[in-house]
Enzyme design. Structure first.
Site, PDB file in Angstrom:
ATOM      1  CG  ASP A   1      -8.645  -9.381  -2.888  1.00 22.44           C
ATOM      2  OD1 ASP A   1      -7.807  -8.943  -2.088  1.00 22.44           O
ATOM      3  OD2 ASP A   1      -9.867  -9.233  -2.730  1.00 22.44           O
TER       4      ASP A   1
ATOM      5  CB  SER B   1     -10.772 -12.018  -1.306  1.00 19.36           C
ATOM      6  OG  SER B   1     -10.431 -12.035   0.047  1.00 19.36           O
TER       7      SER B   1
ATOM      8  CB  THR C   1      -7.961  -7.799   1.854  1.00 18.92           C
ATOM      9  OG1 THR C   1      -8.624  -6.576   1.757  1.00 18.92           O
ATOM     10  CG2 THR C   1      -6.779  -7.800   0.947  1.00 18.92           C
TER      11      THR C   1
ATOM     12  CB  SER D   1     -11.269 -11.738   5.282  1.00 14.49           C
ATOM     13  OG  SER D   1     -11.308 -11.306   3.946  1.00 14.49           O
TER      14      SER D   1
ATOM     15  NE  ARG E   1     -15.674  -9.262  -4.170  1.00 15.29           N
ATOM     16  CZ  ARG E   1     -16.383 -10.398  -4.194  1.00 15.29           C
ATOM     17  NH1 ARG E   1     -16.659 -11.022  -3.074  1.00 15.29           N
ATOM     18  NH2 ARG E   1     -16.792 -10.901  -5.341  1.00 15.29           N
TER      19      ARG E   1
ATOM     20  N   GLY F   1      -7.878  -4.286   5.787  1.00 14.60           N
ATOM     21  CA  GLY F   1      -8.536  -3.641   6.917  1.00 14.60           C
ATOM     22  C   GLY F   1      -9.402  -2.499   6.435  1.00 14.60           C
TER      23      GLY F   1
ATOM     24  CE  LYS G   1      -8.583  -5.206  -1.814  1.00 21.29           C
ATOM     25  NZ  LYS G   1      -9.178  -6.446  -1.335  1.00 21.29           N
TER      26      LYS G   1
ATOM     27  CG  ASP H   1     -12.307 -14.251   2.207  1.00 17.83           C
ATOM     28  OD1 ASP H   1     -13.226 -14.350   3.040  1.00 17.83           O
ATOM     29  OD2 ASP H   1     -11.664 -13.205   2.030  1.00 17.83           O
TER      30      ASP H   1
END
Lengths: 273, 204
Positions: free
Chosen positions: A56, A208, A40, A168, A58, A86, A72, A205
């Site tokens: 984001d 994400s 994330t 991340s 995903r 997480g 999220k 990243d």
């Protein structure tokens, strides 16, 4: 526990019934499955009249994208929201649990929830489980003591910051914040900076991706901008779609008609005395 | 080998116009050995609510029994059927309870609400809900199902077209997965009827 299949758990808490079996399987060399993660980018910042949270959308399971548009930014209280990164089940469960505790607390006290209350409840739970409940959170809200932004790590430690990133994509997002954040941003500047930070996570990243969700919380008001920006629309859709001329080979068909739904009318004639 | 690949499975649910489809393969295996070719992976909770359980078959069956038990208790107490959303929360809670020693089972839930609105949902083995508007997949053929459904799905399909689409997606995906296959089992649920069909597939 032999009675675990029949009793209805009223006490709550985790059950460790299958741990021994699963451990035995692991020792025999079978791999245990991976869980759904929200690899994330989540961010938050304080602007001149409140807090802005961003995320984001995903969700991943290993290298597979299993949800292209998940949520999220979780609701905690009318004036408090929380971004989660997480293991998806953990972030979901821990925020739901604390939000219901906050609701009960509001019923009890009749006052608006404070951000520190949410923070304490969250860190208490996470610290209890020593990092095994894998939830990294960005908690933001506005209460009677002003705007607050906190980050909570899976082990239960917390930070209080003017701007924060997690997940991340946190490095990519933090790079944007470090170069552009200043005190006293306006709402539009704040949203733009949050969007830039999330986009930097989305594009740099791999954990994400997809869209940008934003939540703006000010004193007595909130604005949840679900899919505020869609930088990755589907471009490969066939407008007509596929149609299948040849029928699939069917071996057996069973049709069960469903009963008509009965309308129940309240009231009716009173019974004779 | 992963434990979820021990028995092999393929599950998919799709949303149509005021209807939904839920489909599975029919193979039960022990690794590469096929044990049964008429295995039921999808079960009916009530007339308008179905659950498919992929993953380790022993855990699927245990979990199914616990779910039926909890649903019956709910029916007795409330004198009505569970809404799909409520049932999904129940499944999620039962799975998350075993967060640190999970059932090796990935459920797919599909149902029609009282207003005939379709609802589909899947979870991982510890109950992280994924609510989708179009389709959900699970099982060892999950990856190929994602691809097939992503390409074949159209919004607002009528029951017959939905059946054709979901069957084609299922059959083409299980052909690329050794551990699932041997035909398919498809349920199409509309507000008026349940259509249950058994598909012929490759037998190798």
């Amino acid at each position: 526990m032999s009675n675990s299949a029949i009793d209805v758990p009223s006490r709550g808490g985790f059950s460790f019934d299958l741990c021994r079996r699963n451990d035995m399987l692991a020792k025999k060399g079978v791999n245990l499955p991976s869980f759904r993660k929200t690899g994330t980018t989540i961010v938050g910042l304080i602007f001149q009249d409140g807090v802005i949270l961003g995320a984001d959308t995903r969700a991943t399971e290993g290298p597979i994208v299993c949800d292209k548009n998940c949520e999220k930014i979780h609701y905690m209280a009318p004036n408090i929201y929380c971004c989660g990164a997480g293991t998806a089940a953990d972030t979901e469960a821990v925020t739901d649990m604390v939000s219901s505790q906050l609701q009960l607390h509001r019923y009890h006290t009749g006052r608006e929830s404070r951000v520190v209350t949410a923070l304490t409840l969250l860190k208490k739970h996470l610290f209890n489980y020593q990092g095994y409940v894998q939830a990294a959170l960005v908690l933001g809200g506005v209460d009677c003591t002003g705007p607050h932004l906190h980050t909570i790590y899976p082990h239960g430690s917390t930070d209080t910051l003017p701007f924060a990133t997690m997940g991340s994509g946190s490095l990519a997002a933090m790079a944007m914040f470090e170069s552009k954040y200043k005190e006293g941003l306006t709402k539009d500047e704040g949203i733009q900076l949050v969007v830039d930070a999330i986009c930097s996570g989305i594009f740099n990243d791999l954990g994400s991706g997809s869209n940008v969700d934003v939540c703006v919380i000010t004193k007595g008001h909130k604005e949840y901008l679900r899919n505020h920006l869609l930088p990755n629309p589907r471009t490969f859709v066939n407008a007509k779609g596929y149609s299948f001329p040849k029928k699939t080979e069917v071996l057996l068909t069973k049709i069960t008609p469903l009963r008509e739904r009965v309308e129940v009318v309240e009231g009716g004639d009173a019974m004779e005395e | 080998m992963s434990i979820t690949e021990y028995n092999g499975s393929a599950l998919v649910a799709m949303v149509g116009k005021n209807c939904f489809a839920i489909a599975s393969d029919r193979r039960l295996g022990v690794q590469l050995q096929t044990i049964a070719t008429d295995f039921q992976r999808i079960s009916k909770i009530h007339d308008r609510l179905f659950i498919g359980l992929s993953g380790l078959a022993t855990d699927s069956q245990t979990l199914y029994q616990r779910l039926v038990f909890r649903h019956k208790l709910y029916q007795l107490r409330e004198e009505r059927d569970m809404k799909p959303e409520t049932f999904a929360s129940l499944v999620s809670a039962l799975l998350y309870e075993k967060r640190f020693g999970p059932y090796f089972c990935q459920p797919v839930i599909a149902g029609l609400s009282d207003e005939d609105k379709p609802f589909i949902c899947t979870m991982d083995s510890i109950g992280a809900k994924e609510l989708a508007k179009d389709f959900v997949v699970a099982g060892t053929a999950g990856e190929s199902l994602y691809g097939a459904c992503e390409a074949m799905f159209k919004p607002d399909m009528e029951p017959d077209e939905l059946f054709e689409t979901v069957s084609q997606a299922l059959l083409s995906s299980v052909d690329r997965d050794c551990l699932s296959g041997w035909g398919g089992h498809v349920y199409i649920v509309t507000p008026t009827e349940i259509k249950e069909r058994i598909l012929k597939g490759r037998m190798d």
